[in-house]
Design an enzyme around this catalytic site. Structure first.
Site, short mmCIF file in Angstrom:
data_model
loop_
_atom_site.label_atom_id
_atom_site.label_comp_id
_atom_site.label_asym_id
_atom_site.label_seq_id
_atom_site.Cartn_x
_atom_site.Cartn_y
_atom_site.Cartn_z
N ASN A 39 0.82 -1.21 0.00
CA ASN A 39 0.00 0.00 0.00
C ASN A 39 0.86 1.26 0.00
O ASN A 39 0.53 2.26 -0.65
CB ASN A 39 -0.92 0.01 1.22
N ARG B 2 -12.31 -4.60 -12.57
CA ARG B 2 -11.23 -5.53 -12.27
C ARG B 2 -11.82 -6.93 -12.22
O ARG B 2 -12.78 -7.17 -11.50
CB ARG B 2 -10.56 -5.21 -10.92
N ARG C 144 -6.67 1.45 -12.46
CA ARG C 144 -5.25 1.61 -12.15
C ARG C 144 -4.56 0.28 -11.84
O ARG C 144 -5.04 -0.51 -11.04
CB ARG C 144 -5.08 2.57 -10.97
N HIS D 215 -17.00 3.09 -13.07
CA HIS D 215 -16.71 2.34 -11.85
C HIS D 215 -17.92 1.56 -11.35
O HIS D 215 -17.84 0.84 -10.36
CB HIS D 215 -16.22 3.33 -10.77
N TYR E 172 -12.53 -9.66 0.14
CA TYR E 172 -13.13 -8.35 0.39
C TYR E 172 -14.55 -8.54 0.89
O TYR E 172 -15.27 -9.44 0.45
CB TYR E 172 -13.20 -7.52 -0.90
N ARG F 152 -13.44 2.81 6.29
CA ARG F 152 -12.26 1.95 6.36
C ARG F 152 -10.96 2.73 6.34
O ARG F 152 -10.07 2.51 7.14
CB ARG F 152 -12.26 0.97 5.18
N HIS G 242 -14.96 -3.35 2.15
CA HIS G 242 -15.16 -2.75 0.84
C HIS G 242 -16.62 -2.38 0.56
O HIS G 242 -16.93 -1.77 -0.46
CB HIS G 242 -14.65 -3.72 -0.24
#
Length: 721
Positions: free
Chosen positions: A64, A394, A424, A454, A487, A583, A611
């Site tokens: 991260n 993704r 990304r 998204h 997640y 989060r 998430h």
């Protein structure tokens, strides 16, 4: 008192004279990210966490932080270099933010390596899992290492001596390198004294020592130790005076001029190679590297002393995550589990039948993603299915969902897929995905210029008798079968006609042309979501001012949008009780007298990455519950295509309130409380019964996986990075 129960507001006190645009009321986004990483690192220190999972959390924190430098720090550096000093809502301009970031990032890196060396490696060694350093090799191990170096490593290494004909190389982003100082003349009489060795990514970064030379079943050695022990063989007839690891982190944010790009796929594809050699933003070196060598490296990559990070161990802690994968010790990991399947789905005659009987809620990872896969697989082979429309952000390299879409397209069904090329670090995978889908005959679009797509949506059109019925899946997370096991996310499968019509209009917007169309049930960014969100907050504010019941509970990944924060402050001043489960990034400062004393903010960090996005408003007794693909951030509300959808079924609303909100507000073992000064405090049960939301949901919705026989320790398995 139930954490999410509504309350009757008392007559509000006179409004505080606070200026809600005061920068002191807004926390800095970048510093909030670093504080989140400290919460992740705290999991690596927690003795209650299995020790191999603690190592994994350390690796996650390191990864991260890499991305933080590649994107956030790189962006601030660009702004500072361009002379842009306009402060954000927090009052920090780019130079101010960078100065604060450097202080906090250095502290975080120092703590990462302290945790590794003083806590994790000793704890692992007690359990028979050892990272064997050069100084600890016995004679048998040293012989094996030498043979491995000469047979597997030496043939692919290419050291570069620096001289006028060999300038300092453009080292890869996050690649492993050594800088080597040598003495003596080489074969051509050169005496530069410095060489750079770039370690090819084809070489494994971590190896398991073979049983014949290991002292235990899980003895590991790093490629850096192997190279360092035999680096002299790369420089025959010369004396190696020093050899030091280093790593350069570069700007990895892609820039594509979408207005001038005739083909977005080709434009993104053309920019990908630049990511490997963007402007340097950070230099990591081994802590034994002399200052003169550090200064030389900084000069070569054009960074200053503040951008230097000395590390007491591997320059990339992510490599150590492979120990978790290569060590077959279930007792040192989280207990495996089998995700549950909703009873309605399990008993139905096919997934379409289950959805026709009523909306289906899936709570991942506690419940399986398999029903979603079953939906698209059945659609691919069902002769009554006419069309499948899907957004993909993704999905992973080998996705069974993509395989089903390919099958559907080859079977002649109308398959339309929106592939967001600008996800990304997934750009290359998505370009490949788009190409495969096009070759199979699917209609593929790449998103909207200047707006990332998204939203997480699937639409299936099926002929049933004389009618066409729309089946829909909407979710808070990606269609990635891997992350659905790691997640927490929520998904809704429905054939509600109004939602189906709205999702149809969404896809029409994304694939065609035309102005915004009014949707009956869905909220959508960048159109209706932002004004509706502000209106819903204002409605609670007005109810509190009138002495009526009011309540807001919201769960998300990040909260940053300044106008939304101001609206929450106003609602708090009016007496609305607000609970936020955030989060990561939170730029709102709770508990400020006269401004936000009615707002509580907590963060849950545990086994699974939080998430889910869930928003609940009392709404005059209507008790509105929404699920969404977006956070309350500027980019999500204004610059992305997002969906926010209501849940109306009373049974499902009750489930969401209990599982996704109340359980998290009751957590007192893995919850962190945000204090008014911007620091976070981990909650402790004290005299109360310990509560852990993720563990309770595992017990409620999943079941333990069947125990497996211990496998033989892996031999000759390597970790690549």
């Amino acid at each position: 008192m139930q954490p999410s129960a509504t309350v009757t507001a008392k007559p509000p006190a006179p409004p505080a004279p606070a200026d809600l645009s005061d920068p002191r009321l807004y926390l800095n986004r970048e510093l909030s990210i670093l504080v989140f990483e400290k919460r992740v690192l705290a999991q690596a220190r927690d003795p209650a966490t299995p020790v191999l999972e603690r190592l994994r959390f350390l690796s996650i924190c390191s990864t991260n932080l890499d991305e933080f430098f590649e994107i956030r720090v790189a962006g601030l550096k660009q702004q500072a270099d361009a002379g842009l000093s306009r402060p954000g809502p927090d009052g920090f301009g780019p130079p101010d933010a960078l100065a604060r970031i450097r202080v906090e990032a250095h502290r975080l890196v120092e703590e990462q390596y302290r945790v590794l060396n003083e806590e994790l490696l000793p704890a692992l060694e007690k359990q028979g899992v050892r990272l064997v350093r050069r100084a600890k090799w016995n004679a048998r191990q040293a012989r094996w290492v030498k043979h491995y170096f000469r047979s597997q490593v030496l043939p692919v290494l290419s050291p570069m001596g620096l001289d006028p004909g060999h300038p300092f190389p453009r080292v890869l982003n996050k690649g492993l390198n050594f800088i080597v100082s040598v003495e003596g003349d080489d074969a051509f009489g050169r005496r530069s004294g410095i060489a750079v060795l770039q370690v090819p990514r084809a070489l494994p970064r971590l190896l398991v020592l073979p049983r014949k030379v290991a002292d235990g079943p899980y003895d590991f050695v790093m490629i850096t130790s192997i190279i360092r022990a035999h680096v002299e063989e790369l420089f025959p007839a010369m004396e190696v005076k020093g050899c030091y690891q280093f790593r350069v982190t570069r700007n990895s944010d892609l820039w594509v001029d979408e207005d001038d790009a005739d083909d977005l796929l080709q434009a993104v594809k053309g920019e990908l190679p630049a990511r490997r050699f963007g402007a340097a933003v950070r230099l990591e070196v081994a802590d034994d590297c002399p200052q003169s060598v550090q200064g030389f490296l900084l000069d070569m990559i054009e960074l200053g002393p503040d951008d230097l990070y000395e590390v007491k161990g591997p320059v990339n802690l992510h490599r150590l995550a492979a120990i978790h994968e290569l060590t077959d010790r279930p007792d040192l990991k989280y207990q495996p589990f089998s995700p549950g399947v909703p009873r309605r789905v399990a008993k139905a005659d096919g997934i379409f039948d289950a959805i026709r009987r009523g909306d289906v809620l899936l709570h991942h990872p506690y419940e399986s993603f398999a029903p979603v896969m079953e939906l698209v697989r059945e659609a691919a082979t069902d002769p009554d299915v006419l069309a499948i429309k899907q957004t993909l952000y993704r999905v992973g390299a080998k996705s069974p969902l993509v395989d089903a879409l390919l099958d559907a397209a080859r079977a002649g069904k109308e398959v339309t897929v929106l592939v967001e090329l600008r996800a990304r670090f997934d750009e290359a995978a998505n370009i490949d995905l788009a190409t495969r889908l096009q070759e199979a005959g699917a209609n593929v679009v790449y998103g909207i210029v200047r707006f990332k797509a998204h939203a997480k949506a699937m639409l299936i059109v099926r002929r049933e008798g004389r009618k066409l019925r729309r089946y829909v899946h909407l979710g808070t997370g990606n269609y990635h079968t891997g992350t659905t096991r790691a997640y927490t996310d929520l998904g809704l499968m429905t054939c509600d006609p109004q939602i189906g019509e709205d999702v149809h209009r969404l896809f029409a917007q994304l694939t065609g042309l035309g102005g915004p169309t009014r949707m009956r049930r869905l909220l959508q960014s960048p159109f209706t979501m932002y004004p509706t969100l502000l209106a819903m907050i204002a409605r609670e504010r007005d109810a509190a001012r009138a002495g009526r019941k009011s309540r807001i509970v919201a769960r998300m990944n990040s909260l940053e949008e300044p106008t939304v924060i101001r609206a929450l402050y106003e609602a708090s001043q009016a007496g609305v009780r607000i609970d936020l489960i955030v989060r990561g990034v939170c730029c709102l400062r709770p508990g400020v007298p006269g401004v936000s004393e009615n707002i509580r903010v907590r963060s849950i960090v545990g086994r699974f990455l939080e998430h889910s996005r869930v928003f609940r408003f009392h709404a005059g007794g209507d008790d509105l519950i929404y699920l969404a693909s977006l956070d309350w951030m500027t980019r999500n509300l204004h610059h992305r295509v997002e969906t926010c959808f209501p849940v109306d079924d009373p049974r499902l609303k009750k489930r969401i309130a209990e599982e996704a909100l109340d359980a998290y507000l009751a957590d007192n073992t893995h919850a962190w409380h945000l204090k008014p000064d911007g620091s976070w405090r981990r909650l402790k049960p004290g005299t109360h019964r310990p509560r852990h939301a993720q563990s309770e949901l595992l017990e409620r919705l999943a079941s333990p996986a069947a125990p497996s026989k211990p496998a033989r320790p892996p031999r000759e398995k390597h970790a690549r990075r």
